[in-house]
Enzyme design. Sequence first.
Site, PDB file in Angstrom:
ATOM      1  N   HIS A  55      -8.105  -9.785   0.973  1.00  8.96           N
ATOM      2  CA  HIS A  55      -6.699  -9.359   0.955  1.00  8.96           C
ATOM      3  C   HIS A  55      -6.010  -9.962   2.172  1.00  8.96           C
ATOM      4  CE1 HIS A  55      -3.786  -6.364  -0.823  1.00  8.96           C
ATOM      5  NE2 HIS A  55      -3.133  -6.810   0.247  1.00  8.96           N
ATOM      6  N   HIS A  87      -2.621 -12.342   2.838  1.00 11.28           N
ATOM      7  CA  HIS A  87      -1.418 -13.002   2.318  1.00 11.28           C
ATOM      8  C   HIS A  87      -1.122 -14.274   3.105  1.00 11.28           C
ATOM      9  CE1 HIS A  87       0.161  -9.842  -0.415  1.00 11.28           C
ATOM     10  NE2 HIS A  87      -0.529  -9.024   0.367  1.00 11.28           N
ATOM     11  N   ASP A 133       1.644 -16.051   3.089  1.00 12.00           N
ATOM     12  CA  ASP A 133       2.980 -16.029   3.684  1.00 12.00           C
ATOM     13  C   ASP A 133       3.119 -14.958   4.756  1.00 12.00           C
ATOM     14  OD1 ASP A 133       2.694 -14.114   1.734  1.00 12.00           O
ATOM     15  OD2 ASP A 133       4.704 -14.327   0.902  1.00 12.00           O
ATOM     16  N   GLY A 167       4.314  -6.394  -4.250  1.00 12.17           N
ATOM     17  CA  GLY A 167       5.710  -6.014  -4.103  1.00 12.17           C
ATOM     18  C   GLY A 167       5.911  -4.517  -4.199  1.00 12.17           C
ATOM     19  N   HIS A 204      -2.179  -4.575  -6.180  1.00 13.01           N
ATOM     20  CA  HIS A 204      -1.775  -3.687  -5.093  1.00 13.01           C
ATOM     21  C   HIS A 204      -1.458  -2.314  -5.688  1.00 13.01           C
ATOM     22  CE1 HIS A 204      -1.070  -7.425  -2.868  1.00 13.01           C
ATOM     23  NE2 HIS A 204      -0.778  -6.726  -1.773  1.00 13.01           N
ATOM     24  N   GLU A 215      -0.705   2.355  -2.163  1.00 12.34           N
ATOM     25  CA  GLU A 215      -0.159   2.126  -0.823  1.00 12.34           C
ATOM     26  C   GLU A 215       1.148   2.902  -0.687  1.00 12.34           C
ATOM     27  OE1 GLU A 215       0.951  -1.600   2.171  1.00 12.34           O
ATOM     28  OE2 GLU A 215       1.058  -1.900   0.003  1.00 12.34           O
ATOM     29  N   ASP A 260      -4.606  -8.053   5.612  1.00 10.98           N
ATOM     30  CA  ASP A 260      -3.350  -7.962   4.881  1.00 10.98           C
ATOM     31  C   ASP A 260      -2.423  -9.116   5.288  1.00 10.98           C
ATOM     32  OD1 ASP A 260      -1.513  -7.041   3.051  1.00 10.98           O
ATOM     33  OD2 ASP A 260      -0.840  -5.342   4.249  1.00 10.98           O
TER      34      ASP A 260
END
Length: 379
Positions: free
Chosen positions: A23, A25, A27, A184, A211, A214, A321
């Site tokens: 996990h 990202h 970006d 998202g 996801h 959360e 993350d």
Amino acid sequence: MSRPTTWIDENDPLVTRPKVALHDHLDGSLRPETLIELAVDARVTLPRTQPRELQYWLRNFGTVEPGRDWEDLFGLSTSVMQTAAHLRRVAREYVHTLAADGVVYAETRWAPEKHLAGGLRMDDAVDAVWAGLGQGMSDVRELGHPVEVRQILSIMRTGTVGHEVVDAASRGADVGVVGIDLAGHEEGHPARDHADAFHRAEMLGIRRTVHAGEADGAASIADALATCAAERIGHGARLVEDIAVAGEALDVHSAVAAWRAAGADPASLALGDVAAHVRDARIVLEVCPTSNSEGSVVATLAQHPVALLAAAGIRVSLHPDNRMLSETSVTGEMRAVVRAFGWTHAQLRTSTFDALDAAFGPGELRERIRAEVLVPGWD
């Protein structure tokens, strides 16, 4: 080998342990220095123009910019990732960061639909990321720190191009694509809205992570599993709300304190239907303690339920993350749970091996990494 200046403590003994990052990202993992340089080229205005000041702003966004949405942060990073050259650079540097972190296998996720404003087609963007990852893998291999990296393509919960992402993933085997993700805004945008795209991905043999748990509770996890055939759950911290502590159902903010008051006894935990299914189906949670302890789930690391979930028999794996946004690494997440919950070498080892078991990469590659890298590195 180039490395970020603040995310990795190279003096931490854990940095040399071989790790798996599921996990992570892309970006959310730009280096502040790189973000500044690319912003100049892309004519993007940044809130800060010095690396350390920008890193502070990013890490403390919720305090510095109260009321602003966290997706603004990703909007900032994706705004400088709109050309093939910029995507290649970010991906290449990301692999260097992995090597410095002791990661030997990673699956980086990113949303192609967020990188088309400059005129790239989705396949162009996927190819550019793979080219950067490939160059990075070549770089670190020559330096004696081999890393294997693959891509996961994210579908945005608020988007409308899920089927196009599935199409790109179906064409992506030769460019390192091993799965899709749903990312998202979770609350108010249920996974079932994208069930058709995920069902089609399942029919095509594309692996799936979502996801969930959360910004929303255990019902969101159940939805991801039932309607999107999720094989892994990203975050999943609020699954704890389906686990009674000493006979009492609690929210994610109070569960750990109650469990500690009960002597941190696994026998004090009673799993509800969703939690029991996750445990019995051996579904791995991609847990991100630091990221989720900065207001997105709980207020402090001491409240994070990672240790409680593990004690309940649920498979948890540790991940950063967003390295830039949370100023962390896999090493950092390991060190955090050691300090906060007293995790042992054996627990860190189990988390690492569970992550590799849940990886979407080719089975023969995972078996080779297990036998040649993880076993000697952790035994």
